[in-house]
Design an enzyme around this catalytic site. Structure first.
Site, PDB file in Angstrom:
ATOM      1  N   ASN A 256      54.254 -38.401 123.037  1.00 25.17           N
ATOM      2  CA  ASN A 256      55.676 -38.201 122.747  1.00 25.17           C
ATOM      3  C   ASN A 256      55.930 -36.718 122.557  1.00 25.17           C
ATOM      4  O   ASN A 256      55.040 -35.972 122.154  1.00 25.17           O
ATOM      5  CB  ASN A 256      56.060 -38.959 121.467  1.00 25.17           C
ATOM      6  CG  ASN A 256      57.540 -38.838 121.143  1.00 25.17           C
ATOM      7  OD1 ASN A 256      58.392 -38.882 122.051  1.00 25.17           O
ATOM      8  ND2 ASN A 256      57.872 -38.662 119.885  1.00 25.17           N
TER       9      ASN A 256
ATOM     10  N   HIS B  50      58.377 -34.148 120.402  1.00 24.69           N
ATOM     11  CA  HIS B  50      59.237 -34.170 119.213  1.00 24.69           C
ATOM     12  C   HIS B  50      59.765 -32.756 118.960  1.00 24.69           C
ATOM     13  O   HIS B  50      58.991 -31.794 119.019  1.00 24.69           O
ATOM     14  CB  HIS B  50      58.419 -34.663 118.011  1.00 24.69           C
ATOM     15  CG  HIS B  50      59.239 -34.787 116.776  1.00 24.69           C
ATOM     16  ND1 HIS B  50      60.118 -35.824 116.579  1.00 24.69           N
ATOM     17  CD2 HIS B  50      59.344 -33.978 115.688  1.00 24.69           C
ATOM     18  CE1 HIS B  50      60.723 -35.663 115.411  1.00 24.69           C
ATOM     19  NE2 HIS B  50      60.271 -34.556 114.851  1.00 24.69           N
TER      20      HIS B  50
ATOM     21  N   ASP C 238      56.027 -40.306 114.413  1.00 23.19           N
ATOM     22  CA  ASP C 238      55.810 -38.861 114.620  1.00 23.19           C
ATOM     23  C   ASP C 238      54.603 -38.330 113.848  1.00 23.19           C
ATOM     24  O   ASP C 238      54.615 -37.182 113.369  1.00 23.19           O
ATOM     25  CB  ASP C 238      57.078 -38.064 114.225  1.00 23.19           C
ATOM     26  CG  ASP C 238      58.305 -38.493 115.030  1.00 23.19           C
ATOM     27  OD1 ASP C 238      58.148 -38.869 116.195  1.00 23.19           O
ATOM     28  OD2 ASP C 238      59.416 -38.462 114.473  1.00 23.19           O
TER      29      ASP C 238
HETATM   30  C1  GRF Z   1      64.308 -34.100 123.090  1.00 27.94           C
HETATM   31  O1  GRF Z   1      64.803 -33.220 122.134  1.00 27.94           O
HETATM   32  C2  GRF Z   1      62.966 -34.625 122.657  1.00 27.94           C
HETATM   33  O2  GRF Z   1      62.229 -33.707 121.924  1.00 27.94           O
HETATM   34  C3  GRF Z   1      63.351 -35.788 121.774  1.00 27.94           C
HETATM   35  O3  GRF Z   1      64.493 -36.340 122.398  1.00 27.94           O
HETATM   36  C4  GRF Z   1      65.154 -35.376 123.189  1.00 27.94           C
HETATM   37  C5  GRF Z   1      65.223 -35.915 124.575  1.00 27.94           C
HETATM   38  O4  GRF Z   1      65.985 -35.112 125.444  1.00 27.94           O
HETATM   39  N1  GRF Z   1      62.249 -36.693 121.616  1.00 27.94           N
HETATM   40  P1  GRF Z   1      65.936 -35.403 127.002  1.00 27.94           P
HETATM   41  O5  GRF Z   1      66.427 -36.838 127.213  1.00 27.94           O
HETATM   42  O6  GRF Z   1      64.540 -35.215 127.469  1.00 27.94           O
HETATM   43  O7  GRF Z   1      66.881 -34.418 127.614  1.00 27.94           O
END
Ligand code: GRF
Length: 186
Positions: free
Chosen positions: A105, A107, A143
């Site tokens: 993931n 974050h 997380d």
């Molecule tokens: C990003 O900020 C990521 O870190 C978080 O959700 C957001 C997703 O943005 N997990 P995108 O859909 O990739 O533009």
């Protein structure tokens, strides 16, 4: 044995990280883009790009019931690694166990700081001078899995959550493909 280089990306919205992972793919193949939101902007982009997609609204399903359908689809595409990219669902313990050690993931904070939501507002509120993003392994705790890579960005005095989000997002788009490449070949 599943091939770790066969990657599925899970999204719920905009999909900008998904796009970065596709456009900068190096050493892995994106064999499926899956979404729990059929109208997600990222799904339309993936289809247009000619990628395999699977989109099923998760509302109305039991958590594990939905995750079993998703898992079947991942198996059908012989997926070895799952990259969550703005997938706004907490996966069931059953799913995490099934795919243990193979779910990544991204974050938008320097973990272990600011798990959960509203990370940019919380970093500004705390008066931090730097923020950033982290790619980590997904475990049962939100997380909290092993951090595989991080990138730092400065926080400017004039930053709002949305200006900081833009700067962190640009860093995410560089970090995630690099960490995924390293992960699938380790
Ligand atoms: C990003 O900020 C990521 O870190 C978080 O959700 C957001 C997703 O943005 N997990 P995108 O859909 O990739 O533009």
């Amino acid at each position: 044995m599943r091939d770790p280089k066969r990657v599925a990306i899970l999204i719920s919205g905009r999909g900008s990280n998904m796009r970065a992972l596709v456009e900068q793919a190096n050493g892995y193949d994106v064999v499926l883009v899956a979404s729990n939101k059929p109208n997600a902007e990222g799904v339309a982009w993936a289809k247009h790009r000619g990628l395999q997609t699977w989109a099923l609204e998760s509302k109305g399903f039991g958590k594990e019931e939905y995750d079993r359908l998703l898992s079947n689809e991942l198996d059908r595409h012989q997926v070895g690694t799952i990259a969550l990219a703005g997938f706004m669902r907490i996966l069931s313990p059953w799913f995490v166990d099934q795919w243990r050690g193979r779910i990544l993931n991204i974050h938008p904070s320097l973990l272990p700081k600011y798990r959960g939501l509203d990370t940019h507002a919380r970093a500004i509120e705390a008066g931090d001078a730097v923020s950033g993003c982290s790619v980590h392994i997904v475990t049962d705790e939100l997380d909290a899995g092993e951090v595989l890579g991080q990138a730092e960005v400065p926080i400017e005095p004039s930053d709002t959550p949305s200006s900081l989000e833009q700067r962190v997002l640009a860093a995410e788009h560089r970090l995630y493909p690099k960490v995924l490449s390293e992960f699938v070949s380790r």
